[in-house]
Write a protein that holds these residues in place. Sequence first.
Motif, PDB file in Angstrom:
ATOM      1  N   ASN A   1       0.877  -1.172   0.000  1.00 31.69           N
ATOM      2  CA  ASN A   1       0.000   0.000   0.000  1.00 31.69           C
ATOM      3  C   ASN A   1       0.917   1.225   0.000  1.00 31.69           C
ATOM      4  O   ASN A   1       1.525   1.562   1.016  1.00 31.69           O
ATOM      5  CB  ASN A   1      -0.892  -0.020   1.242  1.00 31.69           C
ATOM      6  N   GLU A   2       1.041   1.877  -1.135  1.00 34.67           N
ATOM      7  CA  GLU A   2       2.012   2.972  -1.276  1.00 34.67           C
ATOM      8  C   GLU A   2       1.678   4.173  -0.399  1.00 34.67           C
ATOM      9  O   GLU A   2       2.550   4.987  -0.107  1.00 34.67           O
ATOM     10  CB  GLU A   2       2.112   3.398  -2.745  1.00 34.67           C
ATOM     11  N   SER A   3       0.430   4.288   0.052  1.00 41.59           N
ATOM     12  CA  SER A   3       0.102   5.393   0.948  1.00 41.59           C
ATOM     13  C   SER A   3       0.601   5.128   2.368  1.00 41.59           C
ATOM     14  O   SER A   3       0.805   6.066   3.141  1.00 41.59           O
ATOM     15  CB  SER A   3      -1.413   5.622   0.968  1.00 41.59           C
TER      16      SER A   3
ATOM     17  N   PRO B   1       5.407   3.711   1.203  1.00 40.22           N
ATOM     18  CA  PRO B   1       5.968   4.028  -0.112  1.00 40.22           C
ATOM     19  C   PRO B   1       7.418   3.578  -0.226  1.00 40.22           C
ATOM     20  O   PRO B   1       8.243   3.828   0.649  1.00 40.22           O
ATOM     21  CB  PRO B   1       5.841   5.549  -0.195  1.00 40.22           C
TER      22      PRO B   1
END
Length: 316
Positions: free
Chosen positions: A275-277, A280
């Motif tokens: 989950n890049e949020s 990252p």
Amino acid sequence: MAGRKKHIVILATGGTIAGAGEPGKNTGYVSGQISAEDLVASVPELSEYAEITTEQICNVNSDDMTDKLWIALSNRIADLQTDETVDGIVVTHGTDTMDETAYFVSLTVKCEKAVIFTGSMKPATAKDPDGPANLFGAVRAAAGFAVDDDPPANLVWVYFAGELFDARSVQKCSASAINAMGVSAPGEGSNWNALKEQNFFDVSKLESLPRVNVVYFTVDANPKILEYAACVSDGLVIAGAGAGEFSLAWAKVLESIDIPVVIASRTHHGLVTINESLAPGRICAGRLPPQKAAVLLKLVLTQTSRTDDIKRVFAL
């Protein structure tokens, strides 16, 4: 039996299979009390299938396994792979961390000869111990019996309760069942190609490995745990919820951590996606459970600390 018997070397490391306690009891025992020689003597049928040599690498509870013992075991297996008098290798080991040790060996020894790990859920002094049957089956497998197809090269096996599991997918799935070993991706089978393509790491000249710790996320877990773990680690694995998720508070602290961090799942089964949020640029464990992600990260860190390089290894 006609023809030359296979020569199988049993490398003993301890565990419940070598455990001793009150006769007839399944609990209250002490692991790693019985020698490799005595384990073999308890299964006289082994002599029908193979010539057996035993070596005691250590005699410990598998929860006390260390990087130094891993390296010693791996190096000895590598030596035996080049010994023309040896046909196969069996490693007796405690079940708690067997999956980690087997995975480590699979990544550090290129095996042309079978390497079969086994152990037990009951001590040797139990009323009906399972160790003798598991040792018997493991020796037969190492000698080429009871295996339908030739195992792929560079693969280490675990034999337990009548089943063979490859080192990449095996893990302990029950704290108490006799058939405690299973796979981390049930129903998907084994990815033999990925196993054969996986990077290998030379540990023959190492005395220790980089320090990697696993941090387990739960509801409202204090993010300071991450800060502390980073201070005593060369790399971290986060055992996140679901597909590797964790709180925004953890994500905020993670921003300031400058060592490699692998995101895994505490669920053990299924695919992790970053989950890049939340994380990252961090490294995805894929289908590796946290404990195996930690093994692989330790080994990669012996070669590089660059996140992009580590990502490529974990993507295999």
